[in-house]
Design a protein around this motif. Structure first.
Motif, PDB file in Angstrom:
ATOM      1  N   UNK A  73      32.950 -23.399 -26.997  1.00  0.00           N
ATOM      2  CA  UNK A  73      31.976 -23.796 -28.010  1.00  0.00           C
ATOM      3  C   UNK A  73      32.417 -25.001 -28.830  1.00  0.00           C
ATOM      4  N   UNK A  74      33.670 -25.045 -29.216  1.00  0.00           N
ATOM      5  CA  UNK A  74      34.140 -26.162 -30.025  1.00  0.00           C
ATOM      6  C   UNK A  74      33.975 -27.479 -29.270  1.00  0.00           C
ATOM      7  N   UNK A  75      34.332 -27.475 -28.001  1.00  0.00           N
ATOM      8  CA  UNK A  75      34.164 -28.677 -27.179  1.00  0.00           C
ATOM      9  C   UNK A  75      32.681 -28.972 -26.945  1.00  0.00           C
ATOM     10  N   UNK A  76      31.879 -27.923 -26.876  1.00  0.00           N
ATOM     11  CA  UNK A  76      30.436 -28.096 -26.699  1.00  0.00           C
ATOM     12  C   UNK A  76      29.833 -28.827 -27.896  1.00  0.00           C
ATOM     13  N   UNK A  77      30.248 -28.433 -29.098  1.00  0.00           N
ATOM     14  CA  UNK A  77      29.759 -29.070 -30.317  1.00  0.00           C
ATOM     15  C   UNK A  77      30.136 -30.546 -30.331  1.00  0.00           C
ATOM     16  N   UNK A  78      31.387 -30.824 -29.980  1.00  0.00           N
ATOM     17  CA  UNK A  78      31.855 -32.214 -29.981  1.00  0.00           C
ATOM     18  C   UNK A  78      31.115 -33.046 -28.933  1.00  0.00           C
ATOM     19  N   UNK A  79      30.899 -32.466 -27.755  1.00  0.00           N
ATOM     20  CA  UNK A  79      30.234 -33.205 -26.679  1.00  0.00           C
ATOM     21  C   UNK A  79      28.772 -33.496 -27.004  1.00  0.00           C
ATOM     22  N   UNK A  80      28.171 -32.715 -27.916  1.00  0.00           N
ATOM     23  CA  UNK A  80      26.771 -32.916 -28.289  1.00  0.00           C
ATOM     24  C   UNK A  80      26.592 -33.909 -29.440  1.00  0.00           C
TER      25      UNK A  80
END
Length: 223
Positions: A73-80
């Protein structure tokens, strides 16, 4: 300072963080409900075990949902961040945080809705067909009535998960109670403030879960 003095000192920041959490969760869970419920129903209706139609549609959305749920999730937030900035003009703050929270919420809730609907006895479909029900009436008058308690519990579970996810939104300046616990508790070496924030989160989760269970029991057609 005593514990109460510390709470009083940080009270304005605590209230602001709670407001930010309410903004993120309120809007994201509304979007989750409006998009996730129809998507879950569509997944159920196009499921190969239910109906051998729209298989490409089903597996495409199945892959997308699984991909989102498995993405850290943390990487998902950054990638978005680029997408969020393109849509809202900014990627930092409680309102931009709604986008990643909503996407994950939709993925979780739609999957749970599909699973709830798959547990509906096959006799319901037979009954609907024997009465000549259209697809719309089959959805509205049969499967949603039969599964409403399970859907409420699925939505409750999703909300609880979103509370957990929202605590890391400080990475994009979303704020919230989780960010408050890290900045004013952990990073400031104020362990009492950090644990107090954690207690608030835990109490909130208990309230959400008990409220969901209460509503589900009240509308359970089997009782």
């Amino acid at each position: 300072m005593t514990f109460l003095e510390k709470i009083n000192y940080y009270l304005p920041e605590l209230i602001q963080s709670l407001q930010e959490t309410c903004i993120m969760l309120g809007y994201s869970m509304l979007i989750t409900l409006l998009v996730g419920l129809p998507l879950g129903i569509a997944l159920f209706l196009s499921n190969p075990s239910i109906k051998a139609l729209n298989i490409n549609y089903y597996w495409s959305f199945n892959f997308l949902i699984t991909f989102i749920r498995s993405f850290p999730y943390l990487l998902f937030v950054i990638s978005l961040i680029p997408l969020t900035r393109m849509i809202l003009g900014s990627a930092f703050g409680p309102y931009p945080s709604i986008i990643p929270l909503s996407i994950v919420g939709i993925a979780i809730f739609s999957r749970l809705v599909e699973q709830v609907l798959l547990d509906i006895p096959g006799d319901i479909k037979v009954l609907a067909e024997s009465l000549g029900a259209t697809t719309y009436k089959y959805i509205w008058n049969f499967i949603l009535v039969e599964s409403r308690s399970g859907i409420i519990l699925a939505y409750t579970t999703t909300t609880v998960s979103m509370v957990s996810y929202s605590t890391v939104m400080g990475i994009v300046g979303g704020g919230g109670i989780g960010d408050f616990a890290i900045r004013y508790g952990y990073q400031s070496y104020e362990n009492e403030i950090m644990y107090f924030s954690i207690i608030i989160i835990i109490i909130s989760v208990f309230i959400i879960q008990m409220l969901g269970n209460f509503i589900a029991q009240k509308i359970d057609k089997r009782k």
